[in-house]
Structures are given as structure tokens and as C-alpha cells.
Design a protein around this motif. Structure first.
Motif, PDB file in Angstrom:
ATOM      1  N   LYS A 141     -14.787   6.665  49.949  1.00 25.58           N
ATOM      2  CA  LYS A 141     -15.550   5.412  49.879  1.00 25.58           C
ATOM      3  C   LYS A 141     -16.731   5.563  48.922  1.00 25.58           C
ATOM      4  N   TYR A 142     -17.330   6.729  48.939  1.00 26.17           N
ATOM      5  CA  TYR A 142     -18.465   7.001  48.052  1.00 26.17           C
ATOM      6  C   TYR A 142     -17.997   7.071  46.595  1.00 26.17           C
ATOM      7  N   VAL A 143     -16.888   7.770  46.377  1.00 23.27           N
ATOM      8  CA  VAL A 143     -16.302   7.856  45.038  1.00 23.27           C
ATOM      9  C   VAL A 143     -15.967   6.456  44.531  1.00 23.27           C
ATOM     10  N   ASN A 144     -15.376   5.640  45.383  1.00 22.51           N
ATOM     11  CA  ASN A 144     -15.024   4.271  45.026  1.00 22.51           C
ATOM     12  C   ASN A 144     -16.270   3.480  44.612  1.00 22.51           C
ATOM     13  N   ALA A 145     -17.318   3.575  45.405  1.00 26.69           N
ATOM     14  CA  ALA A 145     -18.533   2.812  45.116  1.00 26.69           C
ATOM     15  C   ALA A 145     -19.142   3.230  43.768  1.00 26.69           C
ATOM     16  N   VAL A 146     -19.207   4.522  43.530  1.00 28.02           N
ATOM     17  CA  VAL A 146     -19.810   5.006  42.287  1.00 28.02           C
ATOM     18  C   VAL A 146     -18.967   4.601  41.081  1.00 28.02           C
ATOM     19  N   LEU A 147     -17.663   4.832  41.149  1.00 30.64           N
ATOM     20  CA  LEU A 147     -16.805   4.501  40.006  1.00 30.64           C
ATOM     21  C   LEU A 147     -16.691   2.996  39.788  1.00 30.64           C
ATOM     22  N   ASN A 148     -16.741   2.214  40.866  1.00 36.60           N
ATOM     23  CA  ASN A 148     -16.750   0.755  40.731  1.00 36.60           C
ATOM     24  C   ASN A 148     -18.029   0.284  40.046  1.00 36.60           C
ATOM     25  N   GLY A 149     -19.109   1.002  40.242  1.00 34.40           N
ATOM     26  CA  GLY A 149     -20.354   0.673  39.557  1.00 34.40           C
ATOM     27  C   GLY A 149     -20.343   1.110  38.101  1.00 34.40           C
ATOM     28  N   LEU A 150     -19.604   2.161  37.817  1.00 35.85           N
ATOM     29  CA  LEU A 150     -19.546   2.717  36.471  1.00 35.85           C
ATOM     30  C   LEU A 150     -18.567   1.980  35.562  1.00 35.85           C
ATOM     31  N   ALA A 151     -17.452   1.541  36.116  1.00 41.24           N
ATOM     32  CA  ALA A 151     -16.391   0.916  35.309  1.00 41.24           C
ATOM     33  C   ALA A 151     -16.882  -0.262  34.461  1.00 41.24           C
ATOM     34  N   PRO A 152     -17.650  -1.201  35.000  1.00 43.80           N
ATOM     35  CA  PRO A 152     -18.100  -2.319  34.167  1.00 43.80           C
ATOM     36  C   PRO A 152     -19.012  -1.890  33.017  1.00 43.80           C
ATOM     37  N   ARG A 153     -19.708  -0.761  33.169  1.00 41.86           N
ATOM     38  CA  ARG A 153     -20.577  -0.269  32.093  1.00 41.86           C
ATOM     39  C   ARG A 153     -19.785   0.435  31.004  1.00 41.86           C
ATOM     40  N   LEU A 154     -18.722   1.134  31.401  1.00 39.72           N
ATOM     41  CA  LEU A 154     -17.960   1.924  30.435  1.00 39.72           C
ATOM     42  C   LEU A 154     -16.774   1.171  29.849  1.00 39.72           C
ATOM     43  N   ARG A 155     -16.263   0.208  30.600  1.00 37.90           N
ATOM     44  CA  ARG A 155     -15.129  -0.589  30.123  1.00 37.90           C
ATOM     45  C   ARG A 155     -15.378  -2.071  30.387  1.00 37.90           C
ATOM     46  N   PRO A 156     -16.446  -2.633  29.854  1.00 33.56           N
ATOM     47  CA  PRO A 156     -16.833  -4.002  30.213  1.00 33.56           C
ATOM     48  C   PRO A 156     -15.773  -5.050  29.881  1.00 33.56           C
ATOM     49  N   LEU A 157     -15.158  -4.969  28.727  1.00 32.74           N
ATOM     50  CA  LEU A 157     -14.169  -5.979  28.347  1.00 32.74           C
ATOM     51  C   LEU A 157     -12.930  -5.914  29.234  1.00 32.74           C
ATOM     52  N   GLU A 158     -12.464  -4.711  29.477  1.00 33.84           N
ATOM     53  CA  GLU A 158     -11.269  -4.531  30.312  1.00 33.84           C
ATOM     54  C   GLU A 158     -11.520  -4.982  31.747  1.00 33.84           C
ATOM     55  N   VAL A 159     -12.657  -4.599  32.302  1.00 37.39           N
ATOM     56  CA  VAL A 159     -12.978  -4.969  33.684  1.00 37.39           C
ATOM     57  C   VAL A 159     -13.139  -6.479  33.801  1.00 37.39           C
ATOM     58  N   GLU A 160     -13.873  -7.079  32.880  1.00 38.32           N
ATOM     59  CA  GLU A 160     -14.091  -8.533  32.942  1.00 38.32           C
ATOM     60  C   GLU A 160     -12.786  -9.292  32.772  1.00 38.32           C
ATOM     61  N   ALA A 161     -11.944  -8.869  31.854  1.00 33.82           N
ATOM     62  CA  ALA A 161     -10.652  -9.534  31.644  1.00 33.82           C
ATOM     63  C   ALA A 161      -9.801  -9.423  32.896  1.00 33.82           C
ATOM     64  N   ASP A 162      -9.806  -8.261  33.519  1.00 38.17           N
ATOM     65  CA  ASP A 162      -9.015  -8.038  34.725  1.00 38.17           C
ATOM     66  C   ASP A 162      -9.539  -8.886  35.888  1.00 38.17           C
ATOM     67  N   ARG A 163     -10.823  -8.898  36.055  1.00 33.09           N
ATOM     68  CA  ARG A 163     -11.429  -9.668  37.148  1.00 33.09           C
ATOM     69  C   ARG A 163     -11.301 -11.169  36.884  1.00 33.09           C
ATOM     70  N   GLY A 164     -11.406 -11.574  35.630  1.00 32.42           N
ATOM     71  CA  GLY A 164     -11.222 -12.982  35.270  1.00 32.42           C
ATOM     72  C   GLY A 164      -9.801 -13.445  35.551  1.00 32.42           C
ATOM     73  N   ALA A 165      -8.812 -12.605  35.252  1.00 27.43           N
ATOM     74  CA  ALA A 165      -7.411 -12.927  35.537  1.00 27.43           C
ATOM     75  C   ALA A 165      -7.193 -13.070  37.034  1.00 27.43           C
TER      76      ALA A 165
END
Length: 170
Positions: A141-165
Motif C-alpha cells: 500500500k505504501y509502495v502504491n501510494a508513493v509510485l502513484n504520486g510519482l507517476a504524474p510527475r514522471l509521465r504526465p502525458l501518459e497518466v493524464e491520457a490514461d485517466r482522461g480515457a
């Protein structure tokens, strides 16, 4: 009459982790890299010694050795950068994070940074599974929280496109 619920393919009934035979070569590479990172954190061994030892472990031949090399050597080479990305998302000192959870976070951060061919959701899922298989009870759960916080910073376009879809499908 009640139906017997069967686990999803690749899952163990009552467990939640994938059977060894169902793991991809890249998943196996992550496991071996995590073992190597654990040795690095706990024993402080040289990466060449860790690499040589890990390659001799049973099952290594089924791992993607190129991905393993990238993860083990890349994480250790970028240690300071990976910690700098992770530390702002922690709720405790880095030294209080278990070596397994820290290794999972390093692998996730490294893949998000350097492995554009691996979708961000796959990175998160794989690292969460590693933490479930090898870490403490709720470490995933801790790993999930940290990486979920990191993903939008490191892959903003991919994360936003995925979440938008996903929003568009709802």
C-alpha cells in the motif's frame, strides 16, 4: 447452490500472488533485481558481486537478463536521483523504509524514468506485486501510494491520457 469462485489466471487461491509459472521474463527480472537491491541495501556489496551471485540463482535463466541489468545497475547508478524523487512523497525518514519497499520504489521510479516502453500502470502493478510477494503486510500500500504520486510527475502525458480515457468511459 453457491458457485465456487476461482482465482483469476495467474493468481493463487486465497493468496493474491502470481504463480511462478505465470510470471513473464520481465516480472522475473524485477524479482531478481529486487533481490540484488536488497543485498545492496543490507550488505553494501559491490554491484558486480551482487550481479554475479544473482545470475547463479535458480530460475535466473527464465528472466529477461537485459531488463534485469538495466534495473539493478541503473537503480544503483541513479541511487541519489531515485531517492530525491521518492523522499518528498514519504511520511517518514528514508532510513525507516524497509529495504524491500525501498527497492520496489527504486524499481518503479527507475522504470517510470527510463523504460518508456513499459506503461505506467504496468510499472505500478509490477512493483505492488513485488511488495506483496516479498515485503511486509501492508508495504504494498505504501509502495502504491508513493509510485502513484510519482507517476504524474514522471509521465504526465501518459497518466493524464490514461485517466482522461477512464473518465470518458464512465
Amino acid at each position: 447452490m453457491t458457485a465456487t469462485r476461482r482465482p483469476a489466471p495467474g493468481k493463487i487461491a486465497g493468496g493474491g500472488t502470481r504463480k511462478s509459472s505465470a510470471k513473464s521474463p520481465r516480472s522475473r527480472a524485477r524479482e531478481f533485481a529486487l533481490q540484488g537491491l536488497y543485498q545492496h541495501f543490507v550488505g553494501g556489496s559491490d554491484v558486480a558481486v551482487i550481479d554475479g551471485f544473482t545470475r547463479e540463482l535458480q530460475g535466473f535463466a527464465k528472466a529477461d537478463s537485459v531488463h534485469y541489468d538495466a534495473l539493478l545497475h541503473g537503480c544503483i547508478e541513479l541511487a541519489g536521483d531515485l531517492d530525491a524523487l521518492i523522499v518528498p512523497l514519504l511520511d517518514r525518514e528514508l532510513g525507516q523504509i524497509s529495504p524491500i519497499e525501498r527497492g520496489c520504489m527504486w524499481i518503479g521510479a527507475y522504470e517510470l524514468l527510463k523504460c518508456a516502453d513499459v506503461p505506467w500502470r504496468v510499472v505500478l502493478n509490477e512493483c505492488i506485486e513485488l511488495a506483496k510477494d516479498f515485503g511486509g503486510t501492508d508495504g504494498h500500500k505504501y509502495v502504491n501510494a508513493v509510485l502513484n504520486g510519482l507517476a504524474p510527475r514522471l509521465r504526465p502525458l501518459e497518466v493524464e491520457a490514461d485517466r482522461g480515457a477512464a473518465r470518458n468511459q464512465a
